[in-house]
Design a protein around this motif. Structure first.
Motif, PDB file in Angstrom:
ATOM      1  N   VAL A   1       0.744  -1.202  -0.014  1.00 12.00           N
ATOM      2  CA  VAL A   1       0.002  -0.053   0.176  1.00 12.00           C
ATOM      3  C   VAL A   1       0.907   1.485  -0.081  1.00 12.00           C
ATOM      4  CG1 VAL A   1      -2.021  -1.065   1.259  1.00 12.00           C
ATOM      5  CG2 VAL A   1      -0.202   0.204   2.656  1.00 12.00           C
ATOM      6  N   THR A   2       2.157   0.998   0.180  1.00  9.37           N
ATOM      7  CA  THR A   2       2.960   2.373   0.039  1.00  9.37           C
ATOM      8  C   THR A   2       3.660   2.369  -1.202  1.00  9.37           C
ATOM      9  OG1 THR A   2       4.829   1.073   1.335  1.00  9.37           O
ATOM     10  CG2 THR A   2       3.471   2.363   2.640  1.00  9.37           C
ATOM     11  N   GLY A   3       3.509   1.385  -2.080  1.00  8.64           N
ATOM     12  CA  GLY A   3       4.016   1.748  -3.467  1.00  8.64           C
ATOM     13  C   GLY A   3       5.557   0.969  -3.670  1.00  8.64           C
ATOM     14  N   SER A   4       5.898   0.395  -2.550  1.00 10.39           N
ATOM     15  CA  SER A   4       7.205  -0.003  -2.618  1.00 10.39           C
ATOM     16  C   SER A   4       7.381  -1.535  -3.147  1.00 10.39           C
ATOM     17  CB  SER A   4       8.135  -0.055  -1.486  1.00 10.39           C
ATOM     18  OG  SER A   4       7.436  -0.827  -0.541  1.00 10.39           O
ATOM     19  N   LEU A   5       6.105  -2.169  -3.354  1.00  6.66           N
ATOM     20  CA  LEU A   5       5.923  -3.570  -3.931  1.00  6.66           C
ATOM     21  C   LEU A   5       4.765  -3.598  -4.740  1.00  6.66           C
ATOM     22  CD1 LEU A   5       7.232  -6.381  -3.655  1.00  6.66           C
ATOM     23  CD2 LEU A   5       5.465  -6.685  -1.897  1.00  6.66           C
ATOM     24  N   SER A   6       4.958  -4.017  -6.087  1.00  5.89           N
ATOM     25  CA  SER A   6       3.808  -4.009  -6.904  1.00  5.89           C
ATOM     26  C   SER A   6       2.726  -4.925  -6.428  1.00  5.89           C
ATOM     27  CB  SER A   6       4.087  -4.210  -8.403  1.00  5.89           C
ATOM     28  OG  SER A   6       4.511  -5.485  -8.460  1.00  5.89           O
ATOM     29  N   ALA A   7       1.548  -4.818  -7.051  1.00 13.83           N
ATOM     30  CA  ALA A   7       0.549  -5.853  -6.672  1.00 13.83           C
ATOM     31  C   ALA A   7       0.764  -7.165  -7.156  1.00 13.83           C
ATOM     32  CB  ALA A   7      -0.847  -5.311  -7.384  1.00 13.83           C
ATOM     33  N   LYS A   8       1.365  -7.224  -8.526  1.00 14.62           N
ATOM     34  CA  LYS A   8       1.763  -8.618  -9.204  1.00 14.62           C
ATOM     35  C   LYS A   8       2.830  -9.026  -8.090  1.00 14.62           C
ATOM     36  CE  LYS A   8       3.576 -10.231 -13.552  1.00 14.62           C
ATOM     37  NZ  LYS A   8       3.637 -10.061 -14.792  1.00 14.62           N
ATOM     38  N   ALA A   9       4.006  -8.242  -7.808  1.00 19.31           N
ATOM     39  CA  ALA A   9       5.051  -8.720  -6.926  1.00 19.31           C
ATOM     40  C   ALA A   9       4.778  -9.540  -5.544  1.00 19.31           C
ATOM     41  CB  ALA A   9       5.881  -7.749  -6.901  1.00 19.31           C
ATOM     42  N   PHE A  10       3.668  -8.775  -5.070  1.00 20.77           N
ATOM     43  CA  PHE A  10       3.121  -9.044  -3.729  1.00 20.77           C
ATOM     44  C   PHE A  10       2.388 -10.369  -3.994  1.00 20.77           C
ATOM     45  CE2 PHE A  10      -0.835  -9.380  -1.085  1.00 20.77           C
ATOM     46  CZ  PHE A  10      -0.102  -9.339   0.389  1.00 20.77           C
ATOM     47  N   MET A  11       1.694 -10.649  -4.881  1.00 22.64           N
ATOM     48  CA  MET A  11       0.884 -11.874  -5.137  1.00 22.64           C
ATOM     49  C   MET A  11       1.745 -13.096  -5.541  1.00 22.64           C
ATOM     50  SD  MET A  11      -2.152 -11.720  -4.051  1.00 22.64           S
ATOM     51  CE  MET A  11      -3.812 -11.230  -4.482  1.00 22.64           C
ATOM     52  N   GLN A  12       2.977 -12.758  -6.256  1.00 22.60           N
ATOM     53  CA  GLN A  12       3.916 -13.735  -6.510  1.00 22.60           C
ATOM     54  C   GLN A  12       4.594 -14.158  -5.278  1.00 22.60           C
ATOM     55  OE1 GLN A  12       6.146 -11.364  -9.352  1.00 22.60           O
ATOM     56  NE2 GLN A  12       5.142 -12.470 -11.135  1.00 22.60           N
ATOM     57  N   LYS A  13       4.929 -13.275  -4.585  1.00 28.25           N
ATOM     58  CA  LYS A  13       5.776 -14.019  -3.224  1.00 28.25           C
ATOM     59  C   LYS A  13       4.861 -14.733  -2.552  1.00 28.25           C
ATOM     60  CE  LYS A  13       8.833  -9.517  -2.547  1.00 28.25           C
ATOM     61  NZ  LYS A  13       9.934 -10.235  -1.862  1.00 28.25           N
ATOM     62  N   VAL A  14       3.700 -14.301  -2.349  1.00 30.91           N
ATOM     63  CA  VAL A  14       2.759 -15.221  -1.293  1.00 30.91           C
ATOM     64  C   VAL A  14       2.380 -16.513  -2.108  1.00 30.91           C
ATOM     65  CG1 VAL A  14       0.553 -15.542  -0.249  1.00 30.91           C
ATOM     66  CG2 VAL A  14       1.871 -13.157  -0.428  1.00 30.91           C
ATOM     67  N   GLN A  15       2.229 -16.371  -3.516  1.00 33.79           N
ATOM     68  CA  GLN A  15       1.946 -17.504  -4.131  1.00 33.79           C
ATOM     69  C   GLN A  15       3.274 -18.617  -4.260  1.00 33.79           C
ATOM     70  OE1 GLN A  15      -1.360 -18.688  -5.762  1.00 33.79           O
ATOM     71  NE2 GLN A  15      -0.073 -20.497  -5.506  1.00 33.79           N
ATOM     72  N   ALA A  16       4.289 -17.979  -4.427  1.00 33.68           N
ATOM     73  CA  ALA A  16       5.498 -18.890  -4.154  1.00 33.68           C
ATOM     74  C   ALA A  16       5.610 -19.655  -2.851  1.00 33.68           C
ATOM     75  CB  ALA A  16       6.685 -17.996  -4.383  1.00 33.68           C
ATOM     76  N   ASP A  17       5.309 -19.238  -1.926  1.00 34.73           N
ATOM     77  CA  ASP A  17       5.210 -19.892  -0.682  1.00 34.73           C
ATOM     78  C   ASP A  17       4.323 -20.941  -0.411  1.00 34.73           C
ATOM     79  OD1 ASP A  17       7.657 -18.657   0.417  1.00 34.73           O
ATOM     80  OD2 ASP A  17       6.457 -16.915   1.019  1.00 34.73           O
ATOM     81  N   LEU A  18       3.191 -20.339  -0.929  1.00 35.23           N
ATOM     82  CA  LEU A  18       1.825 -21.687  -1.092  1.00 35.23           C
ATOM     83  C   LEU A  18       2.305 -22.924  -1.987  1.00 35.23           C
ATOM     84  CD1 LEU A  18      -1.253 -19.264  -1.715  1.00 35.23           C
ATOM     85  CD2 LEU A  18      -0.401 -20.645   0.422  1.00 35.23           C
ATOM     86  N   ASP A  19       3.312 -22.569  -3.239  1.00 34.64           N
ATOM     87  CA  ASP A  19       3.596 -23.581  -4.002  1.00 34.64           C
ATOM     88  C   ASP A  19       4.595 -24.174  -3.259  1.00 34.64           C
ATOM     89  OD1 ASP A  19       1.720 -22.894  -6.041  1.00 34.64           O
ATOM     90  OD2 ASP A  19       3.390 -21.570  -7.028  1.00 34.64           O
ATOM     91  N   ASN A  20       5.346 -23.834  -2.432  1.00 30.36           N
ATOM     92  CA  ASN A  20       6.573 -24.530  -1.898  1.00 30.36           C
ATOM     93  C   ASN A  20       6.383 -24.784  -0.581  1.00 30.36           C
ATOM     94  OD1 ASN A  20       8.382 -24.073  -4.025  1.00 30.36           O
ATOM     95  ND2 ASN A  20       8.872 -21.945  -3.194  1.00 30.36           N
ATOM     96  N   GLY A  21       5.073 -24.846   0.093  1.00 30.74           N
ATOM     97  CA  GLY A  21       4.635 -25.086   1.540  1.00 30.74           C
ATOM     98  C   GLY A  21       4.339 -26.665   1.566  1.00 30.74           C
TER      99      GLY A  21
END
Length: 433
Positions: A413-433
């Protein structure tokens, strides 16, 4: 809801759950039997005073005959030790009659597969008290565990609390659509008022806005589809939800320094009239009803659900909800006396909890509830009317994905991380969990 419980269930910080295979093998066999039960035992986190106190009161009052036949005995543990203790006892076929469910749904699901958890829907139907459970609580438990197998001693709904006076003073109608919500936020910012107070330091109040948008856009099964592998957070429709909340931040609607604002500060900001809206759960009623904390006055606090998204599959009457840190019942400890206790609790806990503690549960409030504060009554009425509930953003995530989501919410929400990058980070952990 106490802050420690809120943090445990809402933030889902960490869990000591063992692997399913180890626990399942440990739980196989054994000689646990309801005939061996000599007390109505409960193992629970030591900071959950409300449930402990209310069951004790019931044991001396409405459930006195049940308590005489099977005395209530409570064992408390630090909240961080509960999962480990439950696993140990399950491996020994020595679970207490009631025990705090795991920090994430997986532990209870694993115990259920091993035959350790009582099917409460079947049991309560057999006892003739199933209709004393709030439908919204049933749906919430089913969403979390796949079936109704925990007692909903606590039940919280979530939504947007708003300052009635600020809305009236600035001639802003209560939003019923997401577009109207954004327009209202813009008007407040233009008038020098922070639109949304938010705890960006912990992150989860921000990610709840993402799931709120998702549920309105894609429907109440949006995040179950991710858990089931039918969708990914990186799909365009999911990124769109993260982008919508990022846009709120980009426009300045969370005010300055949202990433450094903690829960208490965010609450104070709203209750001192510095912010027009505050997304939060009904566990905040304690602060709202406290005149020493609520400087705008309880009469000035209104509640609205996350509004509808134009063309979306969800609707505003699908309310986000949770059941705190719920309590499961041992299948191997069940007998007629345990059934009598469960029946008595189901019929009496709802009203007693409201009257004695001012807290809302997932049981229907049959009988005398005393005089409730108007905001508490509003929550109770909303729960009664709710038939479909949704979960929070990280409810079905693994521990790593939960942590990643919440620590990256402020950068989103402060703009230092894009929405796409945010979702990619979380999805990567879901995939590797």
């Amino acid at each position: 809801m106490h802050k420690t419980l809120r943090t445990r269930r809402i933030a889902l910080l960490a869990t000591t759950a063992a692997t399913s295979s180890l626990l399942l093998s440990a739980c196989g066999g054994g000689s646990g039997s309801g005939s061996d039960v000599k007390a109505f035992t409960l193992t629970i986190n030591d900071d959950n005073h409300i449930v402990q106190q209310e069951l004790t009161v019931l044991g001396k009052g409405s459930c006195a005959s049940q308590n005489k036949a099977l005395p209530l005995k409570i064992q408390t543990l630090p909240i961080g030790n509960v999962d480990q203790k439950v696993q140990l006892l399950a491996g020994q076929n020595a679970l207490p009659v009631q025990f705090a469910a795991g920090g994430t749904p997986q532990l209870t699901k694993t115990l259920d597969k091993a035959g350790q958890v009582l099917d409460l829907e079947k049991t309560l139907k057999d006892l003739g008290v199933w209709n004393d459970i709030q439908p919204a609580a049933v749906k919430t438990v089913q969403n979390l565990y796949g079936k109704f197998n925990v007692m909903p001693y606590q039940f919280n709904i979530e939504g947007i609390w708003y300052n009635k006076k600020l809305f009236a003073d600035h001639h802003i109608a209560i939003p019923t659509s997401y577009d109207q919500l954004v327009a209202a936020a813009a008007k407040f910012k233009g008038a020098g008022v922070t639109a949304f107070s938010a705890d960006g330091k912990d992150g989860w109040p921000l990610t709840r806005l993402v799931s709120g948008y998702l549920y309105r856009e894609l429907g109440p099964d949006a995040l179950q589809a991710v858990a089931d592998g039918k969708a990914k957070l990186t799909d365009p429709a999911y990124v769109k939800a993260a982008q919508a909340i990022a846009d709120l931040g980009k426009a300045g609607y969370f005010g300055k320094g949202v990433g450094s604002i903690d829960y208490d500060t965010a609450t104070q900001q709203f209750l001192t009239g510095k912010a027009a809206m505050f997304y939060m759960g009904s566990w905040a009623l304690g602060d709202f009803n406290d005149a020493t904390k609520n400087k705008i006055g309880a009469d000035n606090v209104g509640f609205m659900p996350f509004p509808a998204v134009a063309g979306g599959k969800g609707s505003a009457d699908q309310i986000p909800a949770n059941v705190g840190l719920p309590v499961a019942v041992s299948a191997k400890s069940y007998n007629a006396e345990v059934g009598d206790w469960l029946s008595c609790i189901t019929k009496n806990y709802g009203a007693a909890s409201l009257k004695d503690q001012g807290t809302v549960s997932g049981f229907k409030p049959n009988g005398d509830t005393g005089t409730l504060p108007p905001l508490t009554q509003t929550v109770q009425d909303t729960i009664t009317k709710t038939k479909t509930s949704t979960l929070w953003f990280e409810a079905l995530f693994n521990t790593k994905a939960t942590e990643t989501s919440q620590t990256n919410a402020a950068p989103l929400v402060t703009g230092s991380l894009s929405a796409k990058a945010f979702m990619q980070k979380v999805q990567a952990d879901l995939d590797n969990g």
